[in-house]
Write an enzyme that holds these catalytic residues in place. Structure first.
Site, PDB file in Angstrom:
ATOM      1  N   GLU A 171       0.853  -1.199   0.000  1.00  0.00           N
ATOM      2  CA  GLU A 171       0.000   0.000   0.000  1.00  0.00           C
ATOM      3  C   GLU A 171       0.885   1.244   0.000  1.00  0.00           C
ATOM      4  O   GLU A 171       0.842   2.064   0.914  1.00  0.00           O
ATOM      5  CB  GLU A 171      -0.961  -0.036   1.192  1.00  0.00           C
ATOM      6  CG  GLU A 171      -1.976  -1.153   1.042  1.00  0.00           C
ATOM      7  CD  GLU A 171      -3.009  -1.209   2.154  1.00  0.00           C
ATOM      8  OE1 GLU A 171      -3.167  -0.227   2.887  1.00  0.00           O
ATOM      9  OE2 GLU A 171      -3.658  -2.274   2.281  1.00  0.00           O
ATOM     10  N   HIS A 371     -17.358 -10.756   5.685  1.00  0.00           N
ATOM     11  CA  HIS A 371     -16.047 -10.191   5.990  1.00  0.00           C
ATOM     12  C   HIS A 371     -15.334 -11.017   7.045  1.00  0.00           C
ATOM     13  O   HIS A 371     -15.900 -11.319   8.099  1.00  0.00           O
ATOM     14  CB  HIS A 371     -16.201  -8.741   6.493  1.00  0.00           C
ATOM     15  CG  HIS A 371     -14.889  -8.039   6.674  1.00  0.00           C
ATOM     16  ND1 HIS A 371     -14.553  -7.347   7.792  1.00  0.00           N
ATOM     17  CD2 HIS A 371     -13.822  -7.945   5.847  1.00  0.00           C
ATOM     18  CE1 HIS A 371     -13.330  -6.827   7.664  1.00  0.00           C
ATOM     19  NE2 HIS A 371     -12.872  -7.186   6.493  1.00  0.00           N
ATOM     20  N   GLU A 373     -11.936 -10.410   8.887  1.00  0.00           N
ATOM     21  CA  GLU A 373     -10.675  -9.743   9.232  1.00  0.00           C
ATOM     22  C   GLU A 373      -9.922 -10.691  10.147  1.00  0.00           C
ATOM     23  O   GLU A 373     -10.393 -11.008  11.239  1.00  0.00           O
ATOM     24  CB  GLU A 373     -10.934  -8.402   9.909  1.00  0.00           C
ATOM     25  CG  GLU A 373      -9.671  -7.708  10.413  1.00  0.00           C
ATOM     26  CD  GLU A 373      -8.624  -7.488   9.329  1.00  0.00           C
ATOM     27  OE1 GLU A 373      -8.875  -6.698   8.406  1.00  0.00           O
ATOM     28  OE2 GLU A 373      -7.542  -8.121   9.399  1.00  0.00           O
ATOM     29  N   GLU A 442      -4.855  -7.047   1.871  1.00  0.00           N
ATOM     30  CA  GLU A 442      -3.510  -7.322   2.396  1.00  0.00           C
ATOM     31  C   GLU A 442      -3.041  -8.697   1.918  1.00  0.00           C
ATOM     32  O   GLU A 442      -2.660  -9.561   2.712  1.00  0.00           O
ATOM     33  CB  GLU A 442      -3.469  -7.209   3.935  1.00  0.00           C
ATOM     34  CG  GLU A 442      -3.780  -5.822   4.443  1.00  0.00           C
ATOM     35  CD  GLU A 442      -5.282  -5.542   4.567  1.00  0.00           C
ATOM     36  OE1 GLU A 442      -6.041  -6.481   4.865  1.00  0.00           O
ATOM     37  OE2 GLU A 442      -5.693  -4.394   4.328  1.00  0.00           O
ATOM     38  N   GLU A 466      -9.162   3.711   0.938  1.00  0.00           N
ATOM     39  CA  GLU A 466      -9.162   3.861   2.399  1.00  0.00           C
ATOM     40  C   GLU A 466      -8.134   4.896   2.860  1.00  0.00           C
ATOM     41  O   GLU A 466      -8.367   5.621   3.819  1.00  0.00           O
ATOM     42  CB  GLU A 466      -8.912   2.513   3.083  1.00  0.00           C
ATOM     43  CG  GLU A 466      -7.560   1.910   2.757  1.00  0.00           C
ATOM     44  CD  GLU A 466      -7.360   0.508   3.346  1.00  0.00           C
ATOM     45  OE1 GLU A 466      -8.340  -0.101   3.785  1.00  0.00           O
ATOM     46  OE2 GLU A 466      -6.215   0.036   3.332  1.00  0.00           O
TER      47      GLU A 466
HETATM   48  C1  NOJ Z   1      -8.008  -3.022   5.729  1.00  0.00           C
HETATM   49  C2  NOJ Z   1      -8.861  -3.207   4.525  1.00  0.00           C
HETATM   50  O1  NOJ Z   1      -8.162  -2.837   3.365  1.00  0.00           O
HETATM   51  C3  NOJ Z   1     -10.099  -2.380   4.708  1.00  0.00           C
HETATM   52  O2  NOJ Z   1     -10.883  -2.420   3.531  1.00  0.00           O
HETATM   53  C4  NOJ Z   1     -10.854  -2.870   5.911  1.00  0.00           C
HETATM   54  O3  NOJ Z   1     -11.954  -2.026   6.135  1.00  0.00           O
HETATM   55  C5  NOJ Z   1      -9.975  -2.865   7.144  1.00  0.00           C
HETATM   56  N1  NOJ Z   1      -8.732  -3.501   6.892  1.00  0.00           N
HETATM   57  C6  NOJ Z   1     -10.632  -3.542   8.315  1.00  0.00           C
HETATM   58  O4  NOJ Z   1     -10.719  -4.922   8.065  1.00  0.00           O
HETATM   59 CA    CA Z   2      -5.807  -2.367   3.204  1.00  0.00          CA
END
Ligand code: NOJ
Ligand code: CA
Length: 660
Positions: A171, A371, A373, A442, A466
């Site tokens: 990034e 989602h 994470e 990521e 973002e």
């Molecule tokens: C990074 C991701 O690129 C983003 O899209 C996401 O909202 C956040 N992490 C939280 O998971």
């Molecule tokens: Ca990201």
């Protein structure tokens, strides 16, 4: 510590055993010639196009662990073959892809009792070449690779668009630098030689680390494999094939984007019925949280609450947007969440009623985009993989965004290491078993695996929207989006998530989306992804229905893609034909400089009139002072026309062409 063995892959025998011609392989059109050469120092290759040297003699080979002798290789044989067929993509930038190359395989064997066999496989296409090292079946069943000796020696005076390898998520920005000034950078690495454009990358990254590049001197790009924490690059079984090392060669920047070389060097589809891998647009409970309005964690401002999600579902249903992403729905987001190794992928927060939400969505013809994470705690994720994908499948969720926000995986290993590569593959394969598509954030840099696993729809690995919400640097400069198509974009789909209609940012006033609204629309054509987010909020879209119409109309699956005009880092014009109609779309974007462009419409079907619906910057638009000034107009055009476009500073134009 193990002594290192430098396998120079010397093939001295080749000069006597083979005629000169035997060390060459040309592209089907005869213009590109790849030659390998043996000297006392080892195995080298060079490449020329139309007699002009593109790659000067460059080293090939490995550094291995666990062997204290330097090996020499004999050439056992040279095999040739040719290939020409056309295959159909499940989805993509082009429906049909011609796979046409000449192949040379050089069988090499180490000169010692414990002789190691290696085959060098080379494929030369009309638009570039790829080669890989293949360890065929032999007496040993594993190898430990410490490093590759692979080099790419580019013409003197070349510069390259490199992104630092220090960012684990890719990034960061790409900067054009002389080769010697590149420290360790990522691929795709786009080289401007003065007369040619070269893209150095890799294809089919399987069970092996990512290849970064070091600028050794003014002409030498050297491979650097991202190691494990042990310092080892790869623990490989034998037989084994490394990823392809690839170079696309173009006379203009657009040829790099138009090339299908990377996809051709991946394996055909491994999913028996990939019909679930359907391109789609989505909105989401997302941008508002990045702007600081609402939280991922449970509390008074929790974004992922049932009532709020239903508002998004209503908006999606009303406007024909198939998906609604919801982040922060599950247990694990408390505190400094990247340190949390206990995200739970089957336990929603109390105010997120997944059954009610998914039933409601289904009743309206909308799907929840799930989602996960993981915070890069991959062991925690792998322990739950099957239950997590089963849980979502039970609720009809077959598109999942994954995320890995943490510098190291499991506190130890690099995202781009063999450890990371293995993990990401496990997720793709698991998801495929549940008929589920992945949008991976990521990630490890994409290398074309979507040909084999079309459920790997899109990935981040890009400095996306973002950063425009909160990055202390103020947000991606206007130039960024006219560099990306020729750098990161060459690696495959990008989940950049544009679509901003309201540029205010009260919570983080130092940051902003640095484009005009018309450019946000143009990016739907320029930046390719089969899952495209409309990232702004329903309220902001509802306020500008005429501009939102373009987001509703623009396809996410294409018949054909062309990039007729571009200067990397200045501007780009991309045109694509819809896969499901005869419509064409155009996206044009500029950097911080306003620009007048004349676009030839010769890509349209000849002798037919089209209605061009033009979404343009207003005369007084400017990304900094007046980003939302746009016009929507119609014009009758044909393939014989040249269309003048005005792009504001940081602006763009988006056009839909409909046959009359
Ligand atoms: C990074 C991701 O690129 C983003 O899209 C996401 O909202 C956040 N992490 C939280 O998971
Ligand atoms: Ca990201």
């Amino acid at each position: 510590m193990n002594k290192l063995l430098i396998l120079t892959l010397s093939a001295a025998a080749v000069l006597t055993a083979c005629s000169k011609q035997d060390n060459e392989v040309a592209s089907p059109d005869g213009k590109i010639k790849f030659a390998f050469d043996n000297s006392a120092e080892g195995l080298f290759y060079s490449v020329a196009e139309d007699g002009q040297q593109i790659i000067a003699p460059s080293r090939m080979g490995f550094v291995l662990a666990g062997n204290d002798s330097v090996a020499r290789f004999d050439v056992i044989g040279v095999e040739r073959s040719s290939h020409d067929d056309t295959w159909e993509t499940v989805w993509g930038e082009n429906r049909y892809i011609r796979d046409n190359y000449n192949q040379l395989t050089v069988n090499l064997r180490q000169k010692s009792a414990d002789s190691l066999a290696v085959n060098l496989e080379v494929r030369v296409f009309d638009d570039g070449f790829g080669y890989r090292y293949v360890f065929p079946e032999q007496s040993r069943d594993s190898l430990i690779i410490m490093e590759e000796l692979t080099e790419f020696k580019v013409p003197a005076g070349s510069k390259a668009w490199g992104m630092t390898a220090s960012d684990p998520y890719y990034e960061d920005y790409f900067h054009l630098k002389p080769i010697a000034d590149l420290d360790t950078v990522r691929t795709p690495l786009t080289v401007e030689t003065g007369s040619k454009y070269l893209a150095v990358h890799e294809a089919n990254l399987t069970d092996y680390p990512k290849m970064d590049i070091i600028g050794l001197d003014s002409v030498t790009l050297k491979a650097r494999l991202v190691p494990w924490s042990t310092g080892v690059a790869a623990y490989i079984p034998v037989p084994f094939a490394t990823p392809w090392r690839t170079v696309i060669i173009g006379d203009r920047p657009g040829e790099l984007v138009e090339s299908s070389l990377m996809l051709n060097l991946n394996e055909p589809c491994a999913i028996a019925d990939p019909s679930f891998a359907k391109p789609m647009k989505y909105i989401g409970v997302w941008w508002e949280m990045h702007l600081g309005n609402g939280t991922w964690y449970y509390g008074p401002d929790h974004g992922a609450n049932t009532a709020h999600v239903k508002e998004y579902i209503d908006f999606a249903a009303e406007h024909g947007i198939p998906g609604v992403l919801v982040e922060g729905w599950n247990i694990g987001w408390e505190g400094n969440w990247p340190t949390n190794d206990h995200f739970d992928f089957t336990k929603p927060y109390p105010d997120f009623d997944i059954k009610e939400i998914t039933d409601y969505a289904a009743s309206k013809g909308v799907q929840l985009v799930g989602h996960h994470e993981t915070a890069a705690w991959t062991k925690n994720y792998e322990n739950q993989l099957d239950t997590a994908y089963q849980y979502y499948a039970d609720h009809g969720v077959h598109n999942v965004k994954t995320g890995y926000v943490n510098v190291l995986m499991d506190g130890k290993e690099d995202h781009s290491s063999q450890y990371g590569v293995r993990h990401y593959r496990k997720v793709i394969e698991t998801a495929a078993r549940y008929g589920t598509n992945i949008d991976n954030h990521e990630p490890v840099m994409p290398t074309g695996l979507q040909r084999t696993y079309p459920n790997l729809m899109t990935q981040e690995g890009v400095r996306g929207q973002e950063h425009n919400a909160w990055d202390p640097d103020g947000g991606n400069p206007p130039e960024h989006t006219v560099v990306m198509p020729f750098t990161r974009g060459l690696a495959g789909p990008m989940d950049y998530t544009f679509g901003t209609f309201n540029f205010d940012n009260p919570v983080y006033p130092f940051a902003r989306v640095r484009t005009t609204l018309a450019k946000e629309l143009a990016l739907y054509v320029i930046i390719y992804s089969p899952m495209q987010m409309a990232s702004d909020t329903p309220a902001n879209y509802a306020a500008k229905p005429d501009a939102f119409q373009f987001i509703k109309d623009v396809p996410v699956d294409w018949e054909k893609t062309l990039v007729p005009d571009a200067v990397i880092g200045d501007y780009v014009v991309t045109v694509r034909q819809d896969r499901n109609s005869t419509d064409w779309y155009l996206g044009a974007a500029t950097d911080e400089n306003a620009r007048e462009l004349d676009v030839k419409l010769d890509f349209l079907e000849p002798d037919v009139e089209y209605t061009a619906q033009i979404y343009a910057d207003a005369p007084d638009a400017d990304w900094e002072t007046n980003p939302t000034a746009y016009t929507v107009s119609e014009k009758t055009v044909s393939a014989a026309d040249t269309l003048p476009l005005h792009l504001a500073a940081g602006g763009g134009t988006a056009i839909r062409f409909i046959k009359k």
